[in-house]
Design a protein around this motif. Structure first.
Motif, PDB file in Angstrom:
ATOM      1  N   ALA A 175      57.349  27.337  40.425  1.00 49.09           N
ATOM      2  CA  ALA A 175      57.951  25.930  39.994  1.00 49.09           C
ATOM      3  C   ALA A 175      57.987  25.806  38.726  1.00 49.09           C
ATOM      4  N   LEU A 176      57.032  26.373  37.662  1.00 50.26           N
ATOM      5  CA  LEU A 176      57.201  26.092  36.305  1.00 50.26           C
ATOM      6  C   LEU A 176      58.296  26.743  35.614  1.00 50.26           C
ATOM      7  N   THR A 177      58.726  27.702  36.448  1.00 47.89           N
ATOM      8  CA  THR A 177      60.242  28.398  36.045  1.00 47.89           C
ATOM      9  C   THR A 177      61.226  27.331  35.931  1.00 47.89           C
ATOM     10  N   HIS A 178      61.462  26.413  36.743  1.00 48.77           N
ATOM     11  CA  HIS A 178      62.519  25.370  36.736  1.00 48.77           C
ATOM     12  C   HIS A 178      62.289  24.319  35.928  1.00 48.77           C
ATOM     13  N   GLY A 179      61.134  24.236  35.147  1.00 47.29           N
ATOM     14  CA  GLY A 179      61.102  23.137  34.046  1.00 47.29           C
ATOM     15  C   GLY A 179      59.936  22.206  34.290  1.00 47.29           C
ATOM     16  N   GLU A 180      59.817  21.446  33.148  1.00 45.51           N
ATOM     17  CA  GLU A 180      58.528  20.542  33.128  1.00 45.51           C
ATOM     18  C   GLU A 180      58.700  19.647  34.309  1.00 45.51           C
ATOM     19  N   ASP A 181      59.871  19.129  34.717  1.00 45.68           N
ATOM     20  CA  ASP A 181      59.979  18.396  35.709  1.00 45.68           C
ATOM     21  C   ASP A 181      59.457  18.740  37.201  1.00 45.68           C
ATOM     22  N   HIS A 182      59.107  20.101  37.156  1.00 41.80           N
ATOM     23  CA  HIS A 182      58.527  20.727  38.334  1.00 41.80           C
ATOM     24  C   HIS A 182      56.964  21.142  38.278  1.00 41.80           C
ATOM     25  N   ASP A 183      56.402  20.459  37.110  1.00 35.08           N
ATOM     26  CA  ASP A 183      54.873  20.761  37.039  1.00 35.08           C
ATOM     27  C   ASP A 183      54.168  19.626  37.868  1.00 35.08           C
ATOM     28  N   ASN A 184      53.899  20.082  39.282  1.00 38.97           N
ATOM     29  CA  ASN A 184      53.591  19.005  40.122  1.00 38.97           C
ATOM     30  C   ASN A 184      51.985  18.855  40.050  1.00 38.97           C
ATOM     31  N   ALA A 185      51.563  17.815  40.514  1.00 36.85           N
ATOM     32  CA  ALA A 185      50.130  17.379  40.552  1.00 36.85           C
ATOM     33  C   ALA A 185      49.496  18.288  41.688  1.00 36.85           C
ATOM     34  N   ILE A 186      48.470  18.644  41.772  1.00 36.02           N
ATOM     35  CA  ILE A 186      47.502  19.363  42.451  1.00 36.02           C
ATOM     36  C   ILE A 186      46.392  18.867  42.951  1.00 36.02           C
ATOM     37  N   VAL A 187      45.530  18.111  41.881  1.00 33.95           N
ATOM     38  CA  VAL A 187      44.402  17.641  42.177  1.00 33.95           C
ATOM     39  C   VAL A 187      44.171  16.466  41.788  1.00 33.95           C
ATOM     40  N   ASN A 188      43.559  15.367  41.829  1.00 32.37           N
ATOM     41  CA  ASN A 188      43.007  14.240  41.083  1.00 32.37           C
ATOM     42  C   ASN A 188      41.688  13.645  41.456  1.00 32.37           C
ATOM     43  N   ILE A 189      41.079  13.021  40.674  1.00 32.91           N
ATOM     44  CA  ILE A 189      39.798  12.193  41.060  1.00 32.91           C
ATOM     45  C   ILE A 189      39.996  11.031  40.688  1.00 32.91           C
ATOM     46  N   THR A 190      39.787  10.042  41.758  1.00 32.97           N
ATOM     47  CA  THR A 190      39.845   8.641  41.366  1.00 32.97           C
ATOM     48  C   THR A 190      38.337   7.979  41.944  1.00 32.97           C
ATOM     49  N   LYS A 191      38.459   6.538  41.432  1.00 29.52           N
ATOM     50  CA  LYS A 191      37.219   5.753  41.866  1.00 29.52           C
ATOM     51  C   LYS A 191      37.214   5.693  43.237  1.00 29.52           C
ATOM     52  N   ALA A 192      36.342   5.840  43.849  1.00 27.51           N
ATOM     53  CA  ALA A 192      36.119   5.619  45.509  1.00 27.51           C
ATOM     54  C   ALA A 192      36.296   4.187  45.672  1.00 27.51           C
ATOM     55  N   LYS A 193      36.920   3.750  46.680  1.00 26.31           N
ATOM     56  CA  LYS A 193      37.097   2.489  47.216  1.00 26.31           C
ATOM     57  C   LYS A 193      35.953   2.272  48.090  1.00 26.31           C
ATOM     58  N   VAL A 194      34.990   1.337  48.118  1.00 24.85           N
ATOM     59  CA  VAL A 194      33.993   0.696  48.878  1.00 24.85           C
ATOM     60  C   VAL A 194      34.326  -0.241  49.689  1.00 24.85           C
ATOM     61  N   ARG A 195      35.136  -0.077  50.556  1.00 20.78           N
ATOM     62  CA  ARG A 195      35.514  -1.107  51.681  1.00 20.78           C
ATOM     63  C   ARG A 195      34.519  -2.061  52.389  1.00 20.78           C
ATOM     64  N   ALA A 196      33.311  -1.263  52.683  1.00 14.35           N
ATOM     65  CA  ALA A 196      32.617  -2.150  53.418  1.00 14.35           C
ATOM     66  C   ALA A 196      31.766  -3.279  52.603  1.00 14.35           C
ATOM     67  N   GLU A 197      31.605  -2.834  51.258  1.00 10.59           N
ATOM     68  CA  GLU A 197      30.687  -3.830  50.400  1.00 10.59           C
ATOM     69  C   GLU A 197      31.784  -4.994  50.031  1.00 10.59           C
ATOM     70  N   GLU A 198      33.251  -4.613  49.943  1.00 12.89           N
ATOM     71  CA  GLU A 198      34.074  -5.816  49.787  1.00 12.89           C
ATOM     72  C   GLU A 198      34.432  -6.618  51.012  1.00 12.89           C
ATOM     73  N   ASP A 199      33.933  -6.253  52.201  1.00 16.59           N
ATOM     74  CA  ASP A 199      34.209  -6.987  53.354  1.00 16.59           C
ATOM     75  C   ASP A 199      33.042  -7.899  53.543  1.00 16.59           C
ATOM     76  N   GLU A 200      31.768  -7.314  52.985  1.00 17.08           N
ATOM     77  CA  GLU A 200      30.542  -8.173  53.049  1.00 17.08           C
ATOM     78  C   GLU A 200      30.853  -9.403  52.153  1.00 17.08           C
ATOM     79  N   ASP A 201      31.136  -8.888  50.854  1.00 18.85           N
ATOM     80  CA  ASP A 201      31.146 -10.133  49.770  1.00 18.85           C
ATOM     81  C   ASP A 201      32.367 -11.130  50.103  1.00 18.85           C
ATOM     82  N   ALA A 202      33.127 -10.852  50.878  1.00 18.82           N
ATOM     83  CA  ALA A 202      34.131 -11.649  51.137  1.00 18.82           C
ATOM     84  C   ALA A 202      33.770 -12.924  51.707  1.00 18.82           C
ATOM     85  N   PRO A 203      34.321 -14.199  51.358  1.00 17.25           N
ATOM     86  CA  PRO A 203      33.831 -15.573  51.876  1.00 17.25           C
ATOM     87  C   PRO A 203      34.045 -15.726  53.256  1.00 17.25           C
TER      88      PRO A 203
END
Length: 220
Positions: A175-203
């Motif tokens: 992929a990299l031989t085709h240029g920078e536009d093909h430098d695809n993402a392979i992994v990421n780390i994001t903040k986990a979403k805690v839906r249960a707590e959000e549901d409990e806090d909802a009015p």
């Protein structure tokens, strides 16, 4: 690079009917070998050894010694055709390899360091694997079973791309031989979403007019 050896016989009885008869005999898998300067050859591979081999992930990114009636040649798997609902391989394609020519294959991508990654352990990060395999090009002798991506020191909110991979000498990421536009993402780390707590806090939803009327009817 793992060492796999399969035995096969030349298949002269061709056609869909012949392949069905071969599969029904339950001892061999219809296949073909192609590539190089030799004409394609239809073969039948020993089923027991073949099914054991395909259980190993590295089989699909390794050189295979294919012995056809006593003559050995090196090949790689190019394609497997599977039954639409039964756990059966109906046909296999093998490509001959030449030690002096590069081959292009998909190899597995293994993520390491998840157990010690502070972004995951201490900061409630969530790992997202965006690619399970990558396409490479190399000489047969340089073919790796897999590539690793180490996330031990990856920070929360970070995305790693193909260019972040450390590849062995002689290996090219296609992929990299085709240029920078093909430098695809392979992994990421994001903040986990805690839906249960959000549901409990909802009015709580306000009582509607219909709900009040229903409560009055019950009280009567």
């Amino acid at each position: 690079m793992s060492d796999f050896t399969l035995t096969a016989s030349v298949r002269n009885d061709l056609g869909k009917g012949a392949s069905r008869r071969l599969r029904r005999a339950n001892q061999q898998v219809p296949a073909i070998i192609y590539g190089g300067e030799t004409a394609p050859q239809t073969i039948a591979v020993d089923k027991t050894a073949f099914y054991k081999a395909i259980e190993d992930e590295s089989f699909f990114s390794s050189l295979i010694n294919l012995e056809v009636e006593g003559k050995s040649q090196q090949v790689v798997v190019r394609d497997l055709q599977r039954h639409p609902y039964k756990p059966l391989v109906t046909h296999a394609d093998f490509m001959r390899v030449d030690a002096t020519h590069e081959i292009t294959l998909n190899v597995p991508l293994h993520v390491v360091g998840e157990d010690t990654c502070a972004a995951i352990k201490d900061q409630d990060g969530e790992l997202h694997v965006l690619a399970n395999e990558v396409e490479i090009s190399c000489l047969p002798k340089d073919l790796p079973e897999y590539l690793e991506i180490d996330i031990t020191n990856v920070e929360l909110g970070t995305t790693l791309h193909l260019s972040d991979l450390s590849v062995p000498a002689g290996v090219t990421l296609v992929a990299l031989t085709h240029g920078e536009d093909h430098d695809n993402a392979i992994v990421n780390i994001t903040k986990a979403k805690v839906r249960a707590e959000e549901d409990e806090d909802a009015p709580e939803a306000p009582e509607t007019k219909d709900d009040s009327a229903e409560d009055e009817d019950k009280s009567e």
